[in-house]
Design a protein around this motif. Structure first.
Motif, PDB file in Angstrom:
ATOM      1  N   ILE A 198       2.377 -11.464   8.850  1.00  0.00           N
ATOM      2  CA  ILE A 198       2.787 -11.862  10.084  1.00  0.00           C
ATOM      3  C   ILE A 198       3.056 -10.746  10.704  1.00  0.00           C
ATOM      4  N   SER A 199       2.822 -10.229  11.971  1.00  0.00           N
ATOM      5  CA  SER A 199       2.879  -8.927  12.685  1.00  0.00           C
ATOM      6  C   SER A 199       4.248  -8.501  12.435  1.00  0.00           C
ATOM      7  N   LEU A 200       4.431  -7.405  12.336  1.00  0.00           N
ATOM      8  CA  LEU A 200       5.640  -6.747  12.293  1.00  0.00           C
ATOM      9  C   LEU A 200       5.986  -6.103  13.651  1.00  0.00           C
ATOM     10  N   SER A 201       7.373  -6.203  13.699  1.00  0.00           N
ATOM     11  CA  SER A 201       8.156  -5.559  14.958  1.00  0.00           C
ATOM     12  C   SER A 201       9.361  -4.935  14.426  1.00  0.00           C
ATOM     13  N   GLY A 202       9.356  -3.911  14.839  1.00  0.00           N
ATOM     14  CA  GLY A 202      10.874  -3.227  14.682  1.00  0.00           C
ATOM     15  C   GLY A 202      10.362  -2.009  13.499  1.00  0.00           C
ATOM     16  N   MET A 203      11.512  -1.799  12.770  1.00  0.00           N
ATOM     17  CA  MET A 203      11.333  -0.744  11.749  1.00  0.00           C
ATOM     18  C   MET A 203      10.297  -1.139  10.597  1.00  0.00           C
ATOM     19  N   HIS A 204       9.664  -0.329  10.196  1.00  0.00           N
ATOM     20  CA  HIS A 204       8.483  -0.320   9.288  1.00  0.00           C
ATOM     21  C   HIS A 204       9.113  -0.541   7.694  1.00  0.00           C
ATOM     22  N   PHE A 205      10.175   0.263   7.490  1.00  0.00           N
ATOM     23  CA  PHE A 205      10.635   0.511   6.128  1.00  0.00           C
ATOM     24  C   PHE A 205      11.850  -0.500   6.105  1.00  0.00           C
ATOM     25  N   THR A 206      12.077  -1.302   4.956  1.00  0.00           N
ATOM     26  CA  THR A 206      13.357  -2.211   5.210  1.00  0.00           C
ATOM     27  C   THR A 206      14.196  -1.908   3.855  1.00  0.00           C
ATOM     28  N   TRP A 207      14.076  -1.156   3.230  1.00  0.00           N
ATOM     29  CA  TRP A 207      14.804  -0.651   2.230  1.00  0.00           C
ATOM     30  C   TRP A 207      14.955   0.951   2.135  1.00  0.00           C
ATOM     31  N   ASP A 208      16.137   1.324   1.630  1.00  0.00           N
ATOM     32  CA  ASP A 208      16.258   2.812   1.310  1.00  0.00           C
ATOM     33  C   ASP A 208      17.262   3.000   0.253  1.00  0.00           C
ATOM     34  N   ASN A 209      17.044   4.166  -0.315  1.00  0.00           N
ATOM     35  CA  ASN A 209      18.053   4.303  -1.508  1.00  0.00           C
ATOM     36  C   ASN A 209      19.319   4.891  -1.295  1.00  0.00           C
ATOM     37  N   GLY A 210      19.670   5.026   0.017  1.00  0.00           N
ATOM     38  CA  GLY A 210      20.827   5.764   0.445  1.00  0.00           C
ATOM     39  C   GLY A 210      21.059   7.095   0.377  1.00  0.00           C
ATOM     40  N   GLN A 211      20.106   7.690  -0.103  1.00  0.00           N
ATOM     41  CA  GLN A 211      20.197   9.180  -0.121  1.00  0.00           C
ATOM     42  C   GLN A 211      19.649   9.831   1.000  1.00  0.00           C
TER      43      GLN A 211
ATOM     44  N   SER B 125       0.950  -1.244   0.110  1.00  0.00           N
ATOM     45  CA  SER B 125      -0.074  -0.070   0.042  1.00  0.00           C
ATOM     46  C   SER B 125       1.018   1.248  -0.158  1.00  0.00           C
ATOM     47  N   SER B 126       0.247   2.385  -0.149  1.00  0.00           N
ATOM     48  CA  SER B 126       1.055   3.647  -0.176  1.00  0.00           C
ATOM     49  C   SER B 126       1.618   3.953   0.929  1.00  0.00           C
ATOM     50  N   ARG B 127       1.297   3.334   2.226  1.00  0.00           N
ATOM     51  CA  ARG B 127       2.068   3.706   3.426  1.00  0.00           C
ATOM     52  C   ARG B 127       3.276   2.899   3.632  1.00  0.00           C
TER      53      ARG B 127
ATOM     54  N   ASP C 165       8.362   8.990  -6.127  1.00  0.00           N
ATOM     55  CA  ASP C 165       7.217   8.957  -6.956  1.00  0.00           C
ATOM     56  C   ASP C 165       6.172   8.714  -6.072  1.00  0.00           C
ATOM     57  N   GLN C 166       4.999   9.546  -5.915  1.00  0.00           N
ATOM     58  CA  GLN C 166       3.958   9.262  -4.988  1.00  0.00           C
ATOM     59  C   GLN C 166       2.652   8.793  -5.720  1.00  0.00           C
ATOM     60  N   HIS C 167       2.845   8.639  -6.985  1.00  0.00           N
ATOM     61  CA  HIS C 167       1.697   8.051  -7.856  1.00  0.00           C
ATOM     62  C   HIS C 167       1.685   6.500  -7.599  1.00  0.00           C
ATOM     63  N   TRP C 168       0.239   6.099  -7.545  1.00  0.00           N
ATOM     64  CA  TRP C 168      -0.258   4.826  -7.538  1.00  0.00           C
ATOM     65  C   TRP C 168      -0.389   4.212  -8.883  1.00  0.00           C
ATOM     66  N   HIS C 169       0.716   3.552  -9.472  1.00  0.00           N
ATOM     67  CA  HIS C 169       0.616   3.159 -10.722  1.00  0.00           C
ATOM     68  C   HIS C 169      -0.062   1.745 -10.648  1.00  0.00           C
TER      69      HIS C 169
ATOM     70  N   HIS D 212      15.820  13.571  -1.297  1.00  0.00           N
ATOM     71  CA  HIS D 212      15.905  12.675  -2.187  1.00  0.00           C
ATOM     72  C   HIS D 212      15.982  11.220  -1.676  1.00  0.00           C
ATOM     73  N   SER D 213      15.725  11.101  -0.318  1.00  0.00           N
ATOM     74  CA  SER D 213      15.756   9.925   0.283  1.00  0.00           C
ATOM     75  C   SER D 213      14.187   9.072  -0.055  1.00  0.00           C
ATOM     76  N   ILE D 214      14.348   7.939  -0.351  1.00  0.00           N
ATOM     77  CA  ILE D 214      13.326   7.213  -0.373  1.00  0.00           C
ATOM     78  C   ILE D 214      13.368   5.699   0.268  1.00  0.00           C
ATOM     79  N   LEU D 215      12.057   5.482   1.142  1.00  0.00           N
ATOM     80  CA  LEU D 215      12.000   4.244   1.971  1.00  0.00           C
ATOM     81  C   LEU D 215      10.939   3.288   1.594  1.00  0.00           C
ATOM     82  N   LYS D 216      11.080   2.347   1.561  1.00  0.00           N
ATOM     83  CA  LYS D 216       9.884   1.161   1.310  1.00  0.00           C
ATOM     84  C   LYS D 216      10.047   0.009   2.219  1.00  0.00           C
ATOM     85  N   LYS D 217       8.841  -0.644   2.314  1.00  0.00           N
ATOM     86  CA  LYS D 217       8.858  -1.881   3.100  1.00  0.00           C
ATOM     87  C   LYS D 217       8.752  -3.027   1.739  1.00  0.00           C
ATOM     88  N   LEU D 218       9.636  -3.416   1.662  1.00  0.00           N
ATOM     89  CA  LEU D 218       9.687  -4.621   0.429  1.00  0.00           C
ATOM     90  C   LEU D 218       9.658  -5.950   0.962  1.00  0.00           C
TER      91      LEU D 218
END
Length: 161
Positions: free
Chosen positions: A135-148, A105-107, A113-117, A152-158
């Motif tokens: 399964i219930s999540l514990s800890g950090m929500h985002f598991t990937w970042d673009n290193g910026q 989801s968008s969260r 890019d904030q568009h939902w393609h 320019h920072s991008i975070l995602k839960k992949l």
């Protein structure tokens, strides 16, 4: 691959990868053969499915390890495989985990890019069709970042189980 396996220094451990599906090893599954017995059910470029039997109590579970390909069109084979397994795995415990390289989801993203393609509906649709629950999540929500940093920072839960 033998050098990697030997370099880990894990005695009594066995390994299987999906390296024969491409020039890279995207998934390496390792297990202690004294504790569990593993039967490989299916391997593909984005997944490895196996049955794991405990040598201690005889319990078993089917597990699918995932590493989704980068392009949305390439992930369609993964979505198709997971939805096709719903009826096959209906009578056994089945766990799926890994890096799906897609968000539910968008969260599950911040920045970029904030568009939902349209292609972004495929992963949530797969979860619904296969009747999977997270399964219930514990800890950090985002598991990937673009290193910026900063704007320019991008975070995602992949990653998902």
């Amino acid at each position: 691959m033998a050098n990697v396996e030997n370099g880990l220094g894990l005695s009594c451990w066995q390994f299987v990868s999906n390296m024969h599906h491409g020039h890279l090893c995207r998934i390496l599954v390792c297990w202690n053969s004294k504790r569990v017995s593993v039967t490989i059910i299916h391997t593909a470029s984005q997944s490895v499915t196996c049955d794991v039997l405990s040598k201690t109590d005889g319990s078993s579970i089917r597990v699918t390890f995932v590493y989704g390909l980068n392009l949305p069109v390439d992930r369609r084979a993964l979505w198709s495989y997971l939805t096709s397994q719903k009826l096959i795995n209906i009578s056994i415990p089945w766990g799926i985990l890994g890096d799906f390289n897609a968000i539910v989801s968008s969260r599950d993203r911040r920045g970029g890019d904030q568009h939902w393609h349209t292609h972004m509906d495929e992963y949530p649709s797969c979860i619904t069709q296969a009747e999977l629950i997270q399964i219930s999540l514990s800890g950090m929500h985002f598991t990937w970042d673009n290193g910026q940093h900063g704007e320019h920072s991008i975070l995602k839960k992949l990653d998902w189980a």
